[in-house]
Scaffold this active site. Structure first.
Site, short mmCIF file in Angstrom:
data_model
loop_
_atom_site.label_atom_id
_atom_site.label_comp_id
_atom_site.label_asym_id
_atom_site.label_seq_id
_atom_site.Cartn_x
_atom_site.Cartn_y
_atom_site.Cartn_z
N LYS A 156 0.83 -1.21 0.00
CA LYS A 156 0.00 0.00 0.00
C LYS A 156 0.86 1.26 0.00
O LYS A 156 0.43 2.32 -0.43
CB LYS A 156 -0.94 0.01 1.20
CG LYS A 156 -2.01 -1.09 1.10
CD LYS A 156 -3.07 -0.95 2.17
CE LYS A 156 -2.54 -1.17 3.56
NZ LYS A 156 -1.97 -2.53 3.73
N CYS A 215 -13.01 0.09 16.16
CA CYS A 215 -11.78 -0.72 16.13
C CYS A 215 -11.03 -0.77 17.46
O CYS A 215 -10.45 -1.81 17.78
CB CYS A 215 -10.87 -0.27 15.01
SG CYS A 215 -10.24 1.41 15.15
N MET A 216 -11.01 0.30 18.22
CA MET A 216 -10.12 0.32 19.38
C MET A 216 -10.79 0.58 20.72
O MET A 216 -10.13 0.59 21.75
CB MET A 216 -9.01 1.38 19.18
CG MET A 216 -8.09 1.11 18.00
SD MET A 216 -7.33 -0.53 18.01
CE MET A 216 -6.29 -0.42 19.46
N MET A 239 -7.90 -6.62 16.08
CA MET A 239 -9.36 -6.65 15.97
C MET A 239 -10.01 -7.91 16.50
O MET A 239 -11.17 -7.90 16.90
CB MET A 239 -9.77 -6.41 14.51
CG MET A 239 -9.38 -5.04 14.01
SD MET A 239 -10.08 -3.74 15.05
CE MET A 239 -8.62 -2.81 15.43
N GLY A 285 -5.18 -0.22 14.62
CA GLY A 285 -5.37 -0.47 13.20
C GLY A 285 -5.17 0.74 12.32
O GLY A 285 -4.54 0.66 11.26
N GLN A 286 -5.70 1.89 12.75
CA GLN A 286 -5.71 3.07 11.88
C GLN A 286 -4.46 3.93 12.13
O GLN A 286 -3.85 3.86 13.19
CB GLN A 286 -6.98 3.89 12.12
CG GLN A 286 -8.26 3.15 11.77
CD GLN A 286 -9.46 4.05 11.78
OE1 GLN A 286 -9.63 4.89 10.91
NE2 GLN A 286 -10.30 3.88 12.80
#
Lengths: 910, 86
Positions: free
Chosen positions: A88, A184-185, A419, A456-457
């Site tokens: 990516k 997510c968190m 996750m 995750g982000q």
């Protein structure tokens, strides 16, 4: 001659590219090759940047020429990635240039005016903002601060998160701001709060190289944090004693270099962790001194429900049976044993603790031991074994091996999760349980030892969590519900006492449900595609189109959310603005603006400041009745502070900041640089810098950040906070490394650690709150089933997640034809036997149905995700498939984070 | 033309096989090698970023390869002038 000159040039470039690559990763090169590297780079201006994608936070060098990005490379000096990027990383520049990039505001119109049933037409910024202002005012007048909402993002830059937080909380007195980091968190955050009294990890990425054992829990690091995986791979190959365990509900790419893959049934991580804790206790592998000096034991209520609505009023017919579990469940045998109430097996249990789901109390070590006692190998192994075709003995041996490692004092262990743990109906519990193993054995906050919650982000930490852009939070781990925190925030924001609403806003699923039930009528989404990413999405897609709801989507591309919006605003992207991100290891990194925004796109900050120019203090700081409370009129107090009620929110909260006056634009420190936010609104002050420097004041005293210019310095490759006297902190709570430790060798000084009562496994026996200064909590939490399991009709368990090539909902990566080709459509990964039993062959089109909806996709029975019987998996990047139509919107009730990993489905050929 | 510098890590005891497999891919050249660390540098040359990324994926998932990471990425026109990564 031309041809040979071209060949010669191409060879030079290739040699230069190769040499740069080798240099970056420490592979020796010749002087001739080094020259080629320098020659090939001539004329390119290299500027420091950060990758747009995951929470790893790779450093980039971005090469520009004539205002365009012509090259990128992994930053060889970045401690995170040391020159490496994943696939990516190729596209950090290319994502700016997708063909359907939004370049102009769009609004639904009919006959020249806004009409919810109209088609999208291009409009000017003024026209778009005029309609937004009108609709916001309509809803705010009718329903006050609780009727309006913003859905934000862990992909906000830090100044963006700070702007939305201050605008809403200080300006509009609303806490209806919640980011997709809730999805997510949130469970990880509550796990941190309950265990340590403060958010974010105590360890750093260097522990990958410092440890000799890594345990992955529900975290396919090879696909989700690929450059961290490169570091793990390198450690495995170069340090021969390194061992890796992969605990997962399905075989995946991370199993490739794992020494031991343990496939477990969904939710049985709760049981496995208790088995491991029991082994630590039985083998006396705990560190008594560490426990005596630094920990206490705790447990809490059960019967907390599943975060669904208490009523089935809005439920589809088919989902009512799942919905009903919110209030009552029938306890399974495993739950009855694991929860110490064997007499309740098969009986109905009311979920009576929905209102106090986080309640917990101090217990003794003896009670803790009683708690884990039922979790023997013979109880846990049959319960947890995920692959029906794996022999039980083999599974038992694996669990025993894992226990051997956690119990071995000589093992330096880092446990990673993401996750699989957080998107879990008991996500908070399972986070706490993993900390318990590390605290029992004193393997926490030390080089090579720690439980490391991966984010995750790219900036769920730095932006959403640290800034507090949540419905219940304020900056720097302060909480809306705490009067002292509100007072401190009001003081730092220089607003009158009583401005901030004491009542929490709705978390993200609450906002989506609010659109459906009528309590929320205005929603503005930023850096998020929430109508694709929220679970049980058929509900919210329909709700967006209700006539009384007004939806604004600010994004760079026409996402699914944009398609159900009323106004679409074109947003500037990463290198088109100044920004800072905070990654998973507490490293804050900054970048300067490198190129101009495409078309008429504007930064989210510019959009918000524009909104603030349209509202006056007299509209928001007046007395307001909000449900059962009344927000006081603070206009008089505001006058005494120099705020005229006719002042706009922009002048009061932003242009009037002390830091705004100290940071002019243009900034002499950055000659020749652009600031797209300042340009859009013709500002004479530097918004991103002023906002960050004001926000920084909140962080001093435990979350310390350096100032804006430090992070922009080309020689600084991010700094792990707390940053004290310019020095970053690696291991928090450890006296050797953390300047905030004042007592002893370790001190868990989390300011949110409250005094709690005492009791036993059954409940509180002594209500007297006992303070816990400097201590972390070792929680006992019992096994609980997921809210849905396969049954006669919905006979497969569906899990969802992310794959290497695509980021989240594909807003950016699906536009890039290359990544699109690598994984063009989301497929359903199925076990070959399961497929065969249903008359399905590889690549067949199938219909997948849950209680909440149906979708179609192709089937994959091979590939890098290997499913055991009874289990299937799909990624959520594909708008044409929309797997979230299937997912249950049950959440962890304490964190309000949805469980995307466990929805029962059936599959048939389409 | 687009160029990417990749660092490839082979599986243990599969270094030569990995080098050989990667070198056989059209548009890919092997450059520096460091067998002690199981790593080598491969350069992809392709007309589109499309083709580059396909090749990267192929390299990443070769049976003898443990890992592949992108390090350098750039584009140039036929006159040797850098072009935008579009």
């Amino acid at each position: 001659m031309q041809k040979s000159a071209n060949i010669s040039r191409r060879n030079l470039v290739k040699s230069g590219v190769a040499a740069s690559t080798a240099l970056a990763v420490g592979i020796p090169i010749t002087p001739i090759a080094a020259n080629a590297a320098t020659e090939a780079d001539k004329g390119i201006k290299w500027v420091k940047g950060v990758c747009r994608f995951c929470g790893t936070g790779c450093g980039l060098m971005v090469g520009t020429m004539d205002g365009q990005v012509v090259a990128t490379k992994g930053d060889p000096d970045a401690p995170v990635n040391r020159g490496l990027n994943c696939i990516k990383g190729y596209f950090n520049a290319k994502i700016l240039y997708g063909k359907d990039r939004l370049t102009q505001p769009l609004m639904r119109k009919k006959n020249g005016v806004f009409d919810k049933n109209g088609k999208f037409e291009p409009v000017s910024w003024d026209e778009a903002m005029n309609e937004i202002e009108k609709q916001f005012r309509r809803v705010y007048k009718a329903k006050g601060p609780t009727g309006v909402s913003f859905v934000g993002s862990g992909q906000y830059t830090i100044p963006e998160a700070y702007t939305v937080s201050k605008m809403l909380k200080a300006g509009f007195r609303s806490h209806n701001i919640d980011p997709n980091a809730r999805l997510c968190m949130a469970s990880a955050v509550v796990g941190f709060y309950q265990t340590f009294g403060v958010d974010e990890p105590s360890n750093v990425y260097d522990d990958i190289e410092n440890c000799n054992t890594m345990v992955l829990w529900g975290n396919n690091m090879a696909e989700a944090h690929p450059v961290l995986w490169s570091r793990v791979t390198n450690t495995k190959l170069t340090k021969k004693e390194t061992r890796i365990f992969n605990l997962t509900t399905h075989s995946n790419l991370s199993s490739g270099i794992a020494d031991c893959e343990i496939i477990f049934k969904p939710n049985t991580d709760l049981a496995i962790l208790n088995y491991l804790a029991r082994e630590i206790v039985k083998r006396k592998a705990y560190d008594q001194k560490f426990i005596d000096d630094h920990c206490i034991f705790a447990t809490g209520v059960v019967d907390i429900g599943y975060g669904m609505r208490p009523t089935d009023k809005f439920a589809f017919e088919a989902e009512k049976d799942t919905q009903a579990k919110q209030n009552k469940i029938v306890l399974t045998k495993a739950e009855a044993i694991g929860q110490h109430r064997p007499e309740m097996e098969g009986k109905e249990v009311e979920q009576k603790n929905q209102g106090n789901n986080g309640a917990h109390w101090h217990i003794t070590f003896e009670e803790y031991c009683k708690g884990v006692e039922p979790y023997t190998l013979d109880f846990v192994a049959p319960l947890a074994k995920g692959d029906p075709d794996e022999p039980l003995d083999q599974f038992k041996k694996k669990l025993q091996l894992l226990a051997d490692f956690y119990c071995d004092a000589k093992k330096d262990i880092i446990s990673f999760w993401c996750m699989g743990f957080n998107q879990h109906v008991r996500g908070v519990w399972v986070n706490e349980q993993l900390y318990a193993l590390h605290l029992l054995t004193a393997k926490q906050a030390r080089p090579g030892n720690g439980a490391f919650s991966l984010t995750g982000q790219p900036s769920a930490c730095g932006s959403a969590r640290e800034v507090g852009a949540f419905s219940h939070r304020l900056p720097a781990d302060m909480l809306v519900g705490n009067p002292k925190h509100r007072a401190k925030t009001e003081q730092l924001w220089n607003v009158p006492a009583g401005t901030i609403n004491p009542k929490l806003g709705k978390p993200l699923m609450g906002l989506m449900r609010g659109l459906e039930d009528g309590s929320v009528n205005f929603m503005w989404t930023q850096v998020v595609n929430v109508f694709q990413s929220a679970p049980n999405s058929n509900h919210w897609l329909k709700a967006a189109r209700k006539p009384e709801n007004f939806i604004v989507v600010a994004d760079a591309y026409p996402t699914l959310s944009a398609k159900v919006a009323d106004v679409i605003l074109p947003a500037a992207m990463i290198f088109e603005k100044w920004g800072l991100y905070g990654n998973a290891e507490r490293r804050t990194q900054g970048w300067t603006q490198m190129v101009e925004p495409v078309g008429q796109s504007r930064t989210d900050i510019a959009m918000m400041l524009d909104l603030c120019k349209r509202f006056k203090l007299k509209e928001t700081w007046c007395e307001q009745k909000v449900g059962d409370i009344t927000l006081p009129n603070v206009l008089e107090a505001g006058k005494a502070m120099g705020y005229d009620p006719e002042m706009t929110l922009y002048d009061a909260l932003f242009a009037g900041m002390k830091t705004a006056k100290e940071t002019p634009w243009p900034d002499p420190k950055y000659p020749g640089k652009s600031c797209s936010t300042a340009d859009a609104l013709k500002l004479k002050w530097f918004p991103e810098k002023a906002l960050f420097n004001e926000y920084r004041q909140f962080t001093l005293g435990g979350h310390d950040l350096a100032d804006f210019d430090t992070y922009m310095d080309p020689s600084i490759h991010g700094l792990t906070w707390p940053v004290v006297n310019g020095k970053p902190t690696k291991w928090r709570f450890n006296a050797k490394y953390d300047p905030f430790v004042k007592n002893g060798d370790f001190e868990f000084y989390g300011p949110l650690m409250k005094a709690i009562p005492s009791g036993n496994l059954k409940g509180v026996t002594d209500k007297t709150p006992k303070p816990l200064p400097g201590r972390a909590k070792i929680f006992f939490r019992p096994f609980a089933e997921p809210v849905e399991k396969p049954d006669a009709k919905y006979d497969l368990m569906l899990c969802t997640g992310r794959i290497l090539e695509h980021w989240h909902t594909g807003s950016m990566t699906r536009r890039v034809p290359e990544l699109h080709r690598a994984a063009p459509h989301a497929v359903l990964y199925m076990n070959p036997k399961d497929a065969e039993d249903r008359g399905i062959k590889r690549n067949d089109l199938v219909e997948i149905t849950s209680r909440r909806g149906s979708i179609k996709s192709r089937v994959e029975t091979q590939g890098r995700m290997k499913m055991h019987r009874g289990y299937c998996w799909m990624a959520f990047f594909d708008e044409s498939v929309q797997v979230n139509k299937l997912c249950v919107d049950a959440t962890d009730p304490i964190s309000a984070e949805p469980d995307y990993k466990k929805s029962a489905v059936f599959v048939k050929k389409a | 033309m687009f160029y990417s510098g990749i660092v490839v890590t082979s599986k243990p005891d599969r270094f030569d096989q990995a080098v050989s497999a990667v070198s056989e891919l059209p548009g890919v050249e092997i450059h520096q090698k460091d067998e002690a660390s199981l790593r080598f540098v491969a350069v992809i040359e392709a007309e589109t970023i499309n083709a580059e990324s396909d090749l990267f994926s192929k390299i990443r998932f070769l049976p003898d390869v443990t890992d592949a990471a992108l390090v350098v990425h750039r584009g140039e026109d036929e006159n040797g002038k850098p072009i935008a990564l579009k």
